[in-house]
Design a protein around this motif. Structure first.
Motif, PDB file in Angstrom:
ATOM      1  N   ILE A  32       0.860  -1.175   0.000  1.00  0.00           N
ATOM      2  CA  ILE A  32       0.000   0.000   0.000  1.00  0.00           C
ATOM      3  C   ILE A  32       0.898   1.226   0.000  1.00  0.00           C
ATOM      4  O   ILE A  32       1.765   1.363   0.862  1.00  0.00           O
ATOM      5  CB  ILE A  32      -0.878   0.026   1.277  1.00  0.00           C
TER       6      ILE A  32
ATOM      7  N   ILE B 282       0.767   4.948   0.555  1.00  0.00           N
ATOM      8  CA  ILE B 282      -0.076   6.051   1.039  1.00  0.00           C
ATOM      9  C   ILE B 282       0.774   7.024   1.836  1.00  0.00           C
ATOM     10  O   ILE B 282       1.946   6.762   2.111  1.00  0.00           O
ATOM     11  CB  ILE B 282      -1.233   5.537   1.948  1.00  0.00           C
TER      12      ILE B 282
ATOM     13  N   PRO C  47     -10.000   3.127   6.379  1.00  0.00           N
ATOM     14  CA  PRO C  47     -10.604   2.002   5.645  1.00  0.00           C
ATOM     15  C   PRO C  47     -11.106   2.389   4.262  1.00  0.00           C
ATOM     16  O   PRO C  47     -11.649   1.562   3.556  1.00  0.00           O
ATOM     17  CB  PRO C  47     -11.766   1.576   6.546  1.00  0.00           C
TER      18      PRO C  47
ATOM     19  N   PRO D 213     -10.762   3.665   0.135  1.00  0.00           N
ATOM     20  CA  PRO D 213      -9.797   3.286  -0.884  1.00  0.00           C
ATOM     21  C   PRO D 213      -8.484   4.062  -0.718  1.00  0.00           C
ATOM     22  O   PRO D 213      -8.540   5.222  -0.314  1.00  0.00           O
ATOM     23  CB  PRO D 213     -10.494   3.677  -2.194  1.00  0.00           C
ATOM     24  N   PRO D 214      -7.347   3.489  -0.996  1.00  0.00           N
ATOM     25  CA  PRO D 214      -7.194   2.152  -1.582  1.00  0.00           C
ATOM     26  C   PRO D 214      -7.164   1.024  -0.551  1.00  0.00           C
ATOM     27  O   PRO D 214      -7.214  -0.144  -0.922  1.00  0.00           O
ATOM     28  CB  PRO D 214      -5.824   2.251  -2.256  1.00  0.00           C
TER      29      PRO D 214
ATOM     30  N   GLY E  41      -9.322  -0.040   1.976  1.00  0.00           N
ATOM     31  CA  GLY E  41     -10.532  -0.852   2.164  1.00  0.00           C
ATOM     32  C   GLY E  41     -10.703  -1.925   1.106  1.00  0.00           C
ATOM     33  O   GLY E  41     -10.644  -3.119   1.396  1.00  0.00           O
ATOM     34  N   PRO E  42     -10.912  -1.503  -0.155  1.00  0.00           N
ATOM     35  CA  PRO E  42     -11.188  -2.516  -1.182  1.00  0.00           C
ATOM     36  C   PRO E  42     -10.015  -3.445  -1.494  1.00  0.00           C
ATOM     37  O   PRO E  42     -10.228  -4.541  -1.989  1.00  0.00           O
ATOM     38  CB  PRO E  42     -11.568  -1.696  -2.425  1.00  0.00           C
ATOM     39  N   SER E  43      -8.792  -3.036  -1.192  1.00  0.00           N
ATOM     40  CA  SER E  43      -7.687  -3.939  -1.535  1.00  0.00           C
ATOM     41  C   SER E  43      -7.345  -4.902  -0.401  1.00  0.00           C
ATOM     42  O   SER E  43      -6.834  -5.983  -0.645  1.00  0.00           O
ATOM     43  CB  SER E  43      -6.439  -3.154  -1.963  1.00  0.00           C
TER      44      SER E  43
END
Lengths: 309, 141
Positions: B11, B13, B20, B22-23, B25-27
């Motif tokens: 990740i 960031i 939570p 994106p990115p 949450g969904p990953s």
């Protein structure tokens, strides 16, 4: 809209996910190219290939690499999408890369969504492991362990842990001293304490596991009995009534060659694939242990051994 | 315990800004890992580095537990900082946006060394030079 990322939170609860399948060499360049235009940041995922899952001792993922970014489906979408695609086309001039594929994504409560995988879990006949957000109504003789999945291995979901738990249920009795080698989340250490052990030492080479293990022992009210230390079985003091090692066949064999058999009376070895049982049995015999029981769930085997000295 | 790896997720960031959404949450949610535990831990560990992009590499195991390590900021970020430019060139083969010195390349290579798959500092410097070129940043003596 400027080139800078628009940090405004979208009211529209939908997202466009863009995904680029690539390799690990190009993943960083691609992440960097799209980073300024996607929301929040970039995620790069590499799944373990089926092959690697078979070769479970390798702590690597070797499947294809997928770089993902997310664009909110709002007024900024087309501008951002155009910028992402332009950045990728430019990068493509230097390094050939595939163009992204898109799929739309509904807003979800991701903070809660992962929890659905976890339900209270019964191991053996009396052991009940539950995540803290689900209350359980235990049966009169149940041993209840509260464990939130998180950092450090050992949620109880894995067959190797369940096999260990079952073997411990019938063997750990009041007053025993137990050594848990490779304690991870300390689930087995906590179980030993709840089964009546008076002294439990968990050891793990991962400092994260030591911290998490201690936390879990505290949550379960057995921090007075369970101690978690960084290291291996060389932390042991004296001879333990039961030694559990829920690690890997290779590690167990190596430890047996290095004197693990001397620190205990009974041993529970888990984390052994059925194809490796013979090697572990041989190593145990060479170390002066008799194999007294062998249990299996799926392709995982647990051996119970007794010192014959 | 027997650690069977299911996936690695990296990740990228900003330090201290894990949430939570994106990115993350969904990953990460599809892997069934404790999202809030990750966000809390990431933000705590990166609290002193706010303003930098600090990648986290998460290893997800077959029982949905996980561990993660922090990585050094991406090479392009360090190059941009060294060159004093906001962004790389859109057309790196034609438009040059800035310059960095060999000494700066070495400095970045030294900082990145532990995360690069380079055998020695020379190899790491070659990777940094390559990244600089791909951004339209020239190397000068």
């Amino acid at each position: 809209m400027t080139d800078q990322k628009d940090k405004t939170v979208s009211d529209n609860p939908e997202w466009l996910e863009l995904a680029i399948e690539t390799n690990s060499e190009l993943a960083e360049a691609i992440s960097e190219a799209i980073y300024p235009y996607v929301e929040g940041g970039v995620a790069t995922e590499q799944l373990a290939s089926n092959n690697a899952l078979d070769r479970w001792e390798e702590e690597v993922a070797t499947g294809p690499v997928i770089v993902r970014g997310y664009l909110p489906l709002d007024g900024t979408l087309e501008v951002r999408r155009a910028k992402v695609e332009y950045a990728l086309r430019c990068l493509n001039l230097v390094l050939p890369i595939p163009m992204p594929t898109y799929r739309s994504l509904a807003q979800a409560d991701w903070a809660e969504a992962w929890k659905v995988a976890f339900k209270p879990l019964r191991i053996g006949t009396r052991i009940l492991v539950h995540p803290s957000w689900i209350d359980v109504v235990p049966q009169p003789n149940d041993i209840v362990i509260s464990l939130d999945p998180g950092l450090a291995f050992g949620t109880g979901l894995h067959p190797t842990t369940q096999l260990c738990g079952i073997a411990m249920e019938g063997r750990v009795t009041a007053g025993m001293r137990v050594l848990d080698v490779g304690s991870g989340s300390a689930l087995l250490s906590i179980l030993a304490a709840k089964l009546g052990a008076v002294e439990v030492l968990g050891v793990d080479i991962d400092p994260e596991a030591v911290r998490v293990g201690h936390e879990n022992a505290t949550i379960n009210g057995v921090d007075g009995i369970v101690k978690v230390d960084a290291g291996s079985f060389d932390r042991a003091s004296g001879v333990y009534d039961i030694v559990t090692a829920n690690i890997l066949a290779g590690v167990i064999i190596k430890m047996l060659a290095n004197g693990l058999a001397l620190v205990g009376k009974q041993f529970i070895f888990s984390g052994i694939l059925d194809t490796q049982v013979t090697q572990v049995r041989d190593a145990a015999t060479r170390a002066g242990l008799d194999v007294v029981e062998q249990n299996q769930i799926a392709d995982w085997v647990c051996l119970v051994c007794q010192a014959n000295r | 315990m027997a650690k069977k790896v299911k996936a690695n997720v990296r990740i990228q960031i900003e330090a201290g800004k894990a949430s939570p959404a994106p990115p993350i949450g969904p990953s990460l949610a599809p892997h069934g890992i404790n999202l809030m535990a990750f966000c809390k831990e990431y933000n705590a560990r990166t609290a002193q580095m706010v303003g930098n992009v600090i990648p986290a590499e998460i290893t997800v195991y077959s029982d949905n537990s996980f561990t993660f390590v922090l990585r050094t900021p991406p090479t392009p970020n360090l190059i941009r900082k060294a060159a004093g430019v906001d962004k790389g060139s859109g057309v790196p083969n034609r438009n040059k946006v800035g310059k960095i010195t060999i000494a700066q390349v070495k400095e970045i290579a030294e900082q990145k060394m532990r995360d690069l798959n380079a055998i020695d500092l020379e190899g790491a410097m070659a990777q940094v030079r390559g990244t600089a070129r791909s951004m339209g940043v020239e190397i000068v003596d």
